[in-house]
Design an enzyme around this catalytic site. Structure first.
Site, mmCIF file in Angstrom:
data_model
loop_
_atom_site.group_PDB
_atom_site.id
_atom_site.type_symbol
_atom_site.label_atom_id
_atom_site.label_comp_id
_atom_site.label_asym_id
_atom_site.label_seq_id
_atom_site.Cartn_x
_atom_site.Cartn_y
_atom_site.Cartn_z
ATOM 1 N N PRO A 1 0.817 -1.226 0.000
ATOM 2 C CA PRO A 1 0.000 0.000 0.000
ATOM 3 C C PRO A 1 0.850 1.276 0.000
ATOM 4 O O PRO A 1 2.082 1.206 0.007
ATOM 5 C CB PRO A 1 -0.763 -0.131 1.310
ATOM 6 C CG PRO A 1 0.238 -0.767 2.235
ATOM 7 C CD PRO A 1 1.101 -1.665 1.384
ATOM 8 N N ARG B 1 9.679 -5.252 4.597
ATOM 9 C CA ARG B 1 9.195 -6.242 5.567
ATOM 10 C C ARG B 1 8.824 -7.560 4.867
ATOM 11 O O ARG B 1 8.788 -8.607 5.479
ATOM 12 C CB ARG B 1 7.983 -5.642 6.285
ATOM 13 C CG ARG B 1 7.627 -6.328 7.552
ATOM 14 C CD ARG B 1 6.864 -5.415 8.468
ATOM 15 N NE ARG B 1 5.472 -5.275 8.076
ATOM 16 C CZ ARG B 1 4.564 -4.656 8.828
ATOM 17 N NH1 ARG B 1 4.904 -4.134 9.991
ATOM 18 N NH2 ARG B 1 3.328 -4.556 8.428
ATOM 19 N N LYS C 1 4.508 -5.221 -6.443
ATOM 20 C CA LYS C 1 3.605 -4.239 -7.015
ATOM 21 C C LYS C 1 3.306 -3.204 -5.942
ATOM 22 O O LYS C 1 2.495 -3.409 -5.056
ATOM 23 C CB LYS C 1 2.281 -4.866 -7.488
ATOM 24 C CG LYS C 1 1.556 -3.893 -8.417
ATOM 25 C CD LYS C 1 0.047 -3.970 -8.373
ATOM 26 C CE LYS C 1 -0.568 -3.229 -7.247
ATOM 27 N NZ LYS C 1 -0.404 -1.757 -7.271
ATOM 28 N N PRO C 2 4.032 -2.070 -6.003
ATOM 29 C CA PRO C 2 3.757 -1.024 -5.015
ATOM 30 C C PRO C 2 2.455 -0.322 -5.358
ATOM 31 O O PRO C 2 1.920 -0.513 -6.458
ATOM 32 C CB PRO C 2 4.942 -0.071 -5.201
ATOM 33 C CG PRO C 2 5.333 -0.229 -6.639
ATOM 34 C CD PRO C 2 5.000 -1.646 -7.026
ATOM 35 N N GLU D 1 0.199 2.494 -6.769
ATOM 36 C CA GLU D 1 0.407 3.463 -7.862
ATOM 37 C C GLU D 1 0.505 4.884 -7.305
ATOM 38 O O GLU D 1 1.007 5.789 -7.969
ATOM 39 C CB GLU D 1 -0.752 3.389 -8.867
ATOM 40 C CG GLU D 1 -0.707 2.186 -9.778
ATOM 41 C CD GLU D 1 -0.786 0.855 -9.048
ATOM 42 O OE1 GLU D 1 -1.576 0.760 -8.085
ATOM 43 O OE2 GLU D 1 -0.059 -0.078 -9.416
ATOM 44 N N VAL E 1 -9.678 -6.040 -0.731
ATOM 45 C CA VAL E 1 -8.733 -6.553 -1.745
ATOM 46 C C VAL E 1 -8.071 -7.832 -1.228
ATOM 47 O O VAL E 1 -7.874 -8.792 -1.974
ATOM 48 C CB VAL E 1 -7.706 -5.471 -2.142
ATOM 49 C CG1 VAL E 1 -6.631 -6.050 -3.049
ATOM 50 C CG2 VAL E 1 -8.400 -4.305 -2.839
ATOM 51 N N GLY E 2 -7.748 -7.871 0.043
ATOM 52 C CA GLY E 2 -7.132 -9.067 0.630
ATOM 53 C C GLY E 2 -8.006 -10.300 0.428
ATOM 54 O O GLY E 2 -7.511 -11.380 0.087
ATOM 55 N N GLU F 1 -1.888 -8.734 5.488
ATOM 56 C CA GLU F 1 -1.954 -7.737 6.570
ATOM 57 C C GLU F 1 -3.059 -6.781 6.178
ATOM 58 O O GLU F 1 -2.859 -5.937 5.299
ATOM 59 C CB GLU F 1 -0.637 -6.956 6.674
ATOM 60 C CG GLU F 1 0.573 -7.780 7.001
ATOM 61 C CD GLU F 1 0.608 -8.230 8.444
ATOM 62 O OE1 GLU F 1 -0.308 -7.855 9.223
ATOM 63 O OE2 GLU F 1 1.533 -8.968 8.781
ATOM 64 N N CYS G 1 -2.660 1.063 9.696
ATOM 65 C CA CYS G 1 -3.642 0.054 10.100
ATOM 66 C C CYS G 1 -3.540 -0.266 11.587
ATOM 67 O O CYS G 1 -4.384 -0.965 12.121
ATOM 68 C CB CYS G 1 -3.505 -1.201 9.246
ATOM 69 S SG CYS G 1 -1.816 -1.718 9.114
ATOM 70 N N GLU H 1 -12.505 1.306 10.046
ATOM 71 C CA GLU H 1 -11.279 2.079 10.151
ATOM 72 C C GLU H 1 -11.465 3.434 9.451
ATOM 73 O O GLU H 1 -11.768 3.469 8.259
ATOM 74 C CB GLU H 1 -10.230 1.270 9.404
ATOM 75 C CG GLU H 1 -8.862 1.379 9.898
ATOM 76 C CD GLU H 1 -7.938 0.412 9.148
ATOM 77 O OE1 GLU H 1 -6.901 0.106 9.698
ATOM 78 O OE2 GLU H 1 -8.252 -0.023 8.022
ATOM 79 N N SER I 1 5.645 -1.267 16.840
ATOM 80 C CA SER I 1 6.177 -2.055 15.720
ATOM 81 C C SER I 1 7.702 -2.025 15.737
ATOM 82 O O SER I 1 8.313 -0.975 15.923
ATOM 83 C CB SER I 1 5.716 -1.467 14.385
ATOM 84 O OG SER I 1 4.327 -1.475 14.336
HETATM 85 P P1 ADP Z 1 -5.773 1.152 0.196
HETATM 86 O O1 ADP Z 1 -7.199 1.475 0.392
HETATM 87 O O2 ADP Z 1 -4.927 1.229 1.390
HETATM 88 O O3 ADP Z 1 -5.156 1.798 -1.021
HETATM 89 P P2 ADP Z 1 -5.927 -1.260 -1.351
HETATM 90 O O4 ADP Z 1 -6.203 -2.625 -0.831
HETATM 91 O O5 ADP Z 1 -6.874 -0.676 -2.321
HETATM 92 O O6 ADP Z 1 -5.763 -0.398 -0.050
HETATM 93 O O7 ADP Z 1 -4.479 -1.197 -1.999
HETATM 94 C C1 ADP Z 1 -3.356 -1.884 -1.501
HETATM 95 C C2 ADP Z 1 -2.565 -2.410 -2.683
HETATM 96 O O8 ADP Z 1 -3.367 -3.354 -3.381
HETATM 97 C C3 ADP Z 1 -2.185 -1.348 -3.716
HETATM 98 O O9 ADP Z 1 -0.917 -1.649 -4.256
HETATM 99 C C4 ADP Z 1 -3.267 -1.509 -4.766
HETATM 100 O O10 ADP Z 1 -2.888 -1.048 -6.037
HETATM 101 C C5 ADP Z 1 -3.418 -3.016 -4.749
HETATM 102 N N1 ADP Z 1 -4.665 -3.508 -5.341
HETATM 103 C C6 ADP Z 1 -5.880 -2.941 -5.340
HETATM 104 N N2 ADP Z 1 -6.772 -3.713 -5.991
HETATM 105 C C7 ADP Z 1 -6.087 -4.818 -6.414
HETATM 106 C C8 ADP Z 1 -6.430 -6.006 -7.134
HETATM 107 N N3 ADP Z 1 -7.668 -6.217 -7.560
HETATM 108 N N4 ADP Z 1 -5.460 -6.907 -7.372
HETATM 109 C C9 ADP Z 1 -4.206 -6.709 -6.927
HETATM 110 N N5 ADP Z 1 -3.827 -5.620 -6.245
HETATM 111 C C10 ADP Z 1 -4.739 -4.690 -5.980
#
Ligand code: ADP
Length: 493
Positions: A164, A174, A189-190, A192, A246-247, A264, A298, A395, A455
């Site tokens: 994120p 980490r 994949k950081p 964007e 997303v998790g 996480e 978080c 949250e 942490s």
């Molecule tokens: P936040 O609300 O903190 O941005 P997200 O879960 O949306 O949390 O984003 C955390 C990471 O997950 C980011 O790198 C985001 O680009 C990525 N992400 C969001 N949607 C997807 C997806 N469908 N598949 C893979 N990665 C994703």
């Protein structure tokens, strides 16, 4: 851009710290269709640079590079991997000012906090450089006289690491440091919103001697990249920090190729202040856990539960302390609260506040957008908050401190556990007995007692319930990247 930010960006650019391409197989690479996305400074709204907007094809190539690199990296000795990680740590620390500035530019957190994150992020690399040498197996006493039984720990393989924007470096190191220490290779994949710190760290990894292909970075279309990582049978592990929604998607997506998964996810941290707490300790700890990164972590206190005997005293002292926090551009002198990451974050904060106020909560201080404009928000304390309000249930991820009153220890524990989340919890009390009793009763992965910042690279970080799976940091963080192999030698007599 503000003059400060502008001159910092220009300096970082000429020193090679602002990278705009993805990093595949040790090569800086454009998106195959040439598309880019803007990375903006949340404090000013101005564009820092445009980075490659990648998708499935680039991700598949990054996975192939990581697979190639895995063959040799996993066969290096632990000491060789350790040396590379140590060098990476040294380089990150040598450039902590530049990395911190880059982080403030793209993420907004105050420079001091950003430099602090660089040290924190680097600490994982140092720790796992050491831990690389301690991947011990076992010899099991055999059940038959002619047998010898062994346990061998081996790297899982290629790891997809999705991170994120709130900790642009630490959430990467980490994951990546223990993965590399174990002999795994990674496709990162950081977010964007904050890819620049990740790209700068990847460049330093190459300078440290970590071989091309061991660390790859792709960013752009999150769901396409995610799908490619999930679909590939070569990716053996997905490690993710981000939203619970997303998790859950990633966990479901990982099922088709039965990958290892660590997650996480979101928290809903209670911070419980008992009547017997030392007021100064409770104030300091609560301020630290609530307002770090403008409330965008978080493990930030999401609900501050205060016992009735100390409630008024605490609310007054806390509001006074919060009202003196300086809000502004992270490069500004004395600033402790930067902007929120984007408009969506401000809208969320506003809607949670509106919901609470419409149900009877009262704003003690703050409560609105800051006069600085952009995404700056006033540090806010709100009282008369009830369990059914959105602020208590989800949250808020912003600088809003909701105070809830409780009478008894049992009631506090019940309120604290009344959530699907279970990441961090905090308690403030002067009673040793109570600190044990309540710590044991809290359904959380981390508990801070009389401390708001807990942490560290040496302790396990992770949640229970819907806050996630697995642990990061510490010796336990290694297990997430290792498979256990049992070897039975027969006919040994
Ligand atoms: P936040 O609300 O903190 O941005 P997200 O879960 O949306 O949390 O984003 C955390 C990471 O997950 C980011 O790198 C985001 O680009 C990525 N992400 C969001 N949607 C997807 C997806 N469908 N598949 C893979 N990665 C994703």
């Amino acid at each position: 851009m503000s003059t400060d930010a502008q001159s910092v960006a220009a300096r970082l650019n000429s020193a090679g710290f602002i990278r705009s391409q993805g990093f595949i197989g040790g090569k800086w690479t454009d998106a195959y269709d040439g598309k880019t996305i803007e990375v903006t400074n949340p404090a000013t709204g101005e564009v820092i640079t445009n980075v490659s907007c990648m998708g499935g094809r680039e991700t598949n190539d990054a996975i192939a590079s990581a697979q190639d690199a895995f063959v040799s990296w996993s066969k290096q000795t632990a000491a060789e991997r350790s040396k590379c990680l140590r060098k990476w740590y040294d380089l990150i620390m040598a450039h902590k000012e530049e990395l911190g500035q880059l982080m403030t530019l793209e993420q907004g957190k105050p420079l001091k906090e950003a430099i602090g994150e660089v040290s924190y992020g680097a600490s994982f690399v140092e720790f796992y450089a050491e831990e690389a040498k301690r991947i011990y197996g076992d010899i099991i006493p055999a059940t038959l006289p002619d047998r010898r039984l062994f346990v061998l720990k081996q790297p899982v393989g290629v790891v997809g690491a999705i991170t994120p924007w709130n900790f642009p470096l630490a959430m990467i190191t980490r994951k990546v440091a223990p993965a590399l220490a174990c002999g795994c290779t990674v496709v990162i994949k950081p977010s964007e919103l904050t890819p620049l710190t990740a790209l700068a760290a990847a460049e330093l990894s190459i300078q440290a001697g970590i071989p091309p292909g061991a660390v790859n970075v792709v960013m752009g279309n999150a769901s396409d990249i995610g799908e490619a990582l999930l679909a590939s049978p070569q990716v053996r592990k997905i490690t993710f920090t981000g939203s619970t929604a997303v998790g859950k998607k990633l966990m479901a997506g990982a099922a088709s190729t039965v990958k290892k998964v660590s997650l996480e996810l979101g928290g809903n941290a209670p911070c419980i202040i008992f009547d017997d707490a030392d007021l100064d300790v409770a104030l300091k700890g609560t301020l630290a856990t609530k307002f770090r990164n403008s409330g965008q972590t978080c493990v930030c206190a999401n609900r501050i539960l205060v016992q009735e005997g100390i409630y008024d005293k605490f609310a007054n002292a806390f509001s006074n302390a919060v009202s003196s926090m300086k809000v502004g551009d992270g490069f500004g002198e004395g600033v402790v609260q930067g902007p929120l990451i984007n408009d969506a974050a401000v809208h969320k904060v506003e809607s949670f506040l509106q919901d609470a106020i419409s149900k009877g909560a009262k704003v003690l201080i703050g409560g609105k957008r800051h006069s600085l404009g952009m995404t700056f928000f006033e540090p806010t304390v709100i009282t008369d908050v009830k369990s059914e309000m959105l602020l208590s249930r989800e949250e808020v991820f912003g600088p809003i401190a909701p105070l809830l009153k409780f009478k008894t220890e049992e009631e506090a524990i019940r309120m604290a556990n009344d959530t699907n989340a279970g990441l961090a919890a905090y308690i403030f009390t002067s009673s040793i007995k109570r600190s044990w009793r309540v710590s044991e009763a809290l359904e959380y992965g981390l508990v801070g007692v009389n401390e708001g910042l807990i942490s560290t690279e040496v302790a396990p970080f992770g949640g229970v319930k819907q806050s996630g799976l697995g642990r990061e940091g510490s010796k336990y963080g290694m297990d997430e990247y290792l498979e256990i192999k049992y070897i039975c030698l027969g006919n040994m007599s």
